[in-house]
Design a protein around this motif. Sequence first.
Motif, PDB file in Angstrom:
ATOM      1  N   HIS A  37      -9.334   9.198  24.072  1.00 43.07           N
ATOM      2  CA  HIS A  37      -8.726   9.966  23.329  1.00 43.07           C
ATOM      3  C   HIS A  37      -7.710   9.640  22.390  1.00 43.07           C
ATOM      4  O   HIS A  37      -6.513  10.341  22.445  1.00 43.07           O
ATOM      5  CB  HIS A  37      -8.472  11.352  23.896  1.00 43.07           C
ATOM      6  CG  HIS A  37      -9.536  11.973  24.670  1.00 43.07           C
ATOM      7  ND1 HIS A  37     -10.234  13.065  24.128  1.00 43.07           N
ATOM      8  CD2 HIS A  37     -10.237  11.842  25.717  1.00 43.07           C
ATOM      9  CE1 HIS A  37     -11.236  13.688  24.848  1.00 43.07           C
ATOM     10  NE2 HIS A  37     -11.234  12.794  26.146  1.00 43.07           N
ATOM     11  N   SER A  92      -5.414  11.325  37.927  1.00 41.67           N
ATOM     12  CA  SER A  92      -5.469  10.308  36.746  1.00 41.67           C
ATOM     13  C   SER A  92      -4.376  10.815  35.850  1.00 41.67           C
ATOM     14  O   SER A  92      -3.739   9.795  35.097  1.00 41.67           O
ATOM     15  CB  SER A  92      -6.724  10.274  36.025  1.00 41.67           C
ATOM     16  OG  SER A  92      -6.920   9.542  35.292  1.00 41.67           O
ATOM     17  N   ARG A 130       2.114   5.367  29.771  1.00 40.44           N
ATOM     18  CA  ARG A 130       2.172   5.574  28.403  1.00 40.44           C
ATOM     19  C   ARG A 130       3.629   5.814  27.869  1.00 40.44           C
ATOM     20  O   ARG A 130       3.900   5.220  26.955  1.00 40.44           O
ATOM     21  CB  ARG A 130       1.049   6.696  27.858  1.00 40.44           C
ATOM     22  CG  ARG A 130      -0.107   6.361  27.436  1.00 40.44           C
ATOM     23  CD  ARG A 130      -1.128   7.266  27.017  1.00 40.44           C
ATOM     24  NE  ARG A 130      -0.460   8.387  26.068  1.00 40.44           N
ATOM     25  CZ  ARG A 130       0.070   8.566  25.033  1.00 40.44           C
ATOM     26  NH1 ARG A 130      -0.176   7.463  24.337  1.00 40.44           N
ATOM     27  NH2 ARG A 130       0.723   9.476  24.805  1.00 40.44           N
ATOM     28  N   PHE A 189      -0.742  15.779  28.469  1.00 39.07           N
ATOM     29  CA  PHE A 189      -1.463  16.678  28.924  1.00 39.07           C
ATOM     30  C   PHE A 189      -1.983  16.329  30.348  1.00 39.07           C
ATOM     31  O   PHE A 189      -2.180  15.193  30.762  1.00 39.07           O
ATOM     32  CB  PHE A 189      -2.831  17.270  28.100  1.00 39.07           C
ATOM     33  CG  PHE A 189      -2.458  17.635  26.844  1.00 39.07           C
ATOM     34  CD1 PHE A 189      -2.273  19.079  26.861  1.00 39.07           C
ATOM     35  CD2 PHE A 189      -2.358  17.000  25.584  1.00 39.07           C
ATOM     36  CE1 PHE A 189      -2.043  19.640  25.584  1.00 39.07           C
ATOM     37  CE2 PHE A 189      -2.301  17.619  24.437  1.00 39.07           C
ATOM     38  CZ  PHE A 189      -2.042  19.063  24.489  1.00 39.07           C
ATOM     39  N   PHE A 224     -10.137  18.714  23.319  1.00 42.83           N
ATOM     40  CA  PHE A 224      -9.671  20.149  22.678  1.00 42.83           C
ATOM     41  C   PHE A 224      -8.601  20.326  23.903  1.00 42.83           C
ATOM     42  O   PHE A 224      -9.072  21.233  24.758  1.00 42.83           O
ATOM     43  CB  PHE A 224     -10.751  21.345  22.546  1.00 42.83           C
ATOM     44  CG  PHE A 224     -10.330  22.544  21.895  1.00 42.83           C
ATOM     45  CD1 PHE A 224      -9.627  23.309  22.421  1.00 42.83           C
ATOM     46  CD2 PHE A 224     -11.268  22.843  20.959  1.00 42.83           C
ATOM     47  CE1 PHE A 224      -8.895  24.522  21.645  1.00 42.83           C
ATOM     48  CE2 PHE A 224     -10.982  24.039  20.380  1.00 42.83           C
ATOM     49  CZ  PHE A 224      -9.779  24.806  20.580  1.00 42.83           C
ATOM     50  N   ALA A 225      -7.390  20.146  23.666  1.00 43.53           N
ATOM     51  CA  ALA A 225      -6.506  20.056  24.752  1.00 43.53           C
ATOM     52  C   ALA A 225      -5.318  20.924  24.629  1.00 43.53           C
ATOM     53  O   ALA A 225      -4.757  20.883  23.404  1.00 43.53           O
ATOM     54  CB  ALA A 225      -5.777  18.709  25.198  1.00 43.53           C
ATOM     55  N   VAL A 266       2.667  13.742  23.290  1.00 41.42           N
ATOM     56  CA  VAL A 266       2.524  14.904  24.231  1.00 41.42           C
ATOM     57  C   VAL A 266       1.590  14.530  25.436  1.00 41.42           C
ATOM     58  O   VAL A 266       0.891  13.701  25.287  1.00 41.42           O
ATOM     59  CB  VAL A 266       1.495  15.975  23.395  1.00 41.42           C
ATOM     60  CG1 VAL A 266       0.346  15.654  22.852  1.00 41.42           C
ATOM     61  CG2 VAL A 266       1.281  17.497  24.265  1.00 41.42           C
TER      62      VAL A 266
END
Length: 688
Positions: free
Chosen positions: A74, A360, A368, A337, A131-132, A335
């Motif tokens: 993603h 995970s 990141r 999630f 689609f988070a 961001v």
Amino acid sequence: MSDDYGSKNGNGGELHQQANTEANTLTTQQGTPIADDQNSLRAGPRGATLMEDQILREKLFHFDHERIPERVVHARGFGAHGYFENYDSLSDLTCADLFQRKGEKTPAFVRFSTVAGNKGSGDLARDVRGFAVKLYTQEGNWDIVGNNIPVFFIQDAIKFPDLIHSAKQEPDRGFPQAQTAHDNFWDFVTLTPESVHMLMWTMSDRAIPRSFRFMEGFGVHTFRMVDASGKSTFVKFHWKPKGGLQSVVWDEALTINGADPDFHRRDLWDAICSGQYPEWELGLQVFDETFAEEFEFDVLDPTKIIPEEQVPVRPVGRLVLDRVVDNFFAETEQVAFCTQNIVPGIDFTDDPLLQGRNFSYLDTQLKRLGGPNFTHIPVNAPKCPMHHFQQDGHMAMKNPTGRANYEPNSWGKEEGGPRENPDKGFTSYPSQVSGDKQRVRSETFSDHYSQARQFYISQTEEEQTHIADAFIFELSKVETIAIRERMVSHLLNVDTALAQSVAQGLGIDPLPKAAEPAVNPRDDLPASDALSILKNGPKNFKGRKLGILLTDGADGDLLSSIESVLKQEGAVAETVAPHSGEIKDDKGRAVAVTHKVDGGPSVLFDAVVVVPSKEGVKTLSALPPAQNFVRDAFHHKKFIGFSSEGQTLLHESGIAYSQDQGCTPLKDEASVKAFIQQCAELRYWARP
Ligand code: HDE
């Protein structure tokens, strides 16, 4: 850029800020004013650069560290802000705070993405879309990290690295990028029959959406909702776009990726900036243990859906995106999630994929974002009060004051800090857990073909053709014939006609034997209309884009009619002309040109009209890109409106428009109105 961290921490930053902003002076990160930002410090005008140049060194140092690792999956995505509005109290189902009060709005941030491509890849790859949704509720952040496809390729998290390795670029050559049309992917999935259902979806037009605005979202896994008394209900989450479903066709996707690789992000940006706020309805499929036990498949198996005909989707609220980001990096890139971000009233199930994800996502944020304080970044920070004793670490921005940094402590109510709250606090649903410790897959997960077939028979004929074409395209790029044959052997368990047409397209003759299924596929599952895009399209042309091919001297009255009808409909237009800048219509009115014709192919639009002048159509007819504009629109089954002059271009381009109900002459406002109404169908599928 101004930096107000100092003033927030109350350490005297306010004074410095005043001094610097007064003059709007460029400074270093340390706040030192800069006199010359064009030249580094040299020993003489042509001499060596001096190590002493602290300003140069700071600037390059920062630049050199601008990138953070891109998401391993993603990576390519685009986000926006908005809110979720709750229709009614759901206290019968859940005590989640955001669902308690009718009309309550909860701030939201949503990031859409492709899965396989790298950060800079094209938007129109054939791929699943992420689609988070992050909901900043009053009892903590709740992330629904879903996709635009309701099932997944694998049933167990332990296979995820293999799946993604196989889908991404092959490790020796580093290509192909952002596509699954290569040996490794098809090798893996054909050796993993649980992927077959998902493959039907990814080979369908679901994997080439027209816009993020016109695709569904799904939570995929079964979750729980828990009410105030502790009663639990199973739930599946659906996001249904208010504008209806819409996809492009594959040939368009290929061209759009070249003409505008940012097609999807630009679309979302433009829609929000022009006040056309994209909207989805949140729907719940709610069911209990009894249904779960009686249902044909295991509700913990993420490769299965529950058809909407069996458990209807109950609309409970709407998600509106009404604000673009101020800064792509700060918000969309940073961001974070996490599936494990849930709130009281929501709980997990034992879906083995979800269980693996819950480990995970937190782990990936550390990699990141570089430390444990990523919740201090504004886009990740909850918007409700937060009190805890977690402290320090890289980039700690919000630091507790006072003496207590542990509990229990005896420092009293004021000084002692927060305390746990058994009434309000999160409690896990006490589901029964037992069993032998073993590495095993439940037998209830072993039917891999029945729902694949159900998906296929739920499609219109046109959509079924697209699925076959997509299999043929992808597998034709696979060099190893045995892998192609292996896929056909799976398709024989899904639908014989589909398998035959794919085999024919690939030149496979004779047909291979059907793959040996773990359990016999069923052929009695009924078609479900909810699974087709074309059966769930829009009811009008709202939010869609018309391409107007025009020239100097175009009919101004007709242009005004088009403009006013589109406005009433809530649709937009872009103009395409032989030159950039502006054209003058026959009334002398200037019309801005959005695209020069060779940079504005008709694939960028949902429908097109051709409105040149008598002179202008001669120019257009001599321009291959103008001919391609109408030829492509015709070939992609788009609705084409044309003025009497525009007809010449259709004729010169060899288009059989006269008997075609999707090609409409435009004369006046009434004919334009009728044309735009027709455009709500989006394509004239009857065109041969
Ligand atoms: Fe993800 N996934 N995933 N995934 N996923 C990530 O998290 C992972 C899965 C999904 O816009 C990563 O922050 C595992 C299913 C979305 O930032 C990572 C497994 C579904 C996004 C990760 C899955 C998703 C991600 C990469 C199998 C649909 C983008 C960067 C057990 C329901 C979120 C990151 C965004 C992102 C792991 C399977 C959706 C590595 C291990 C199933 C929409 O943590």
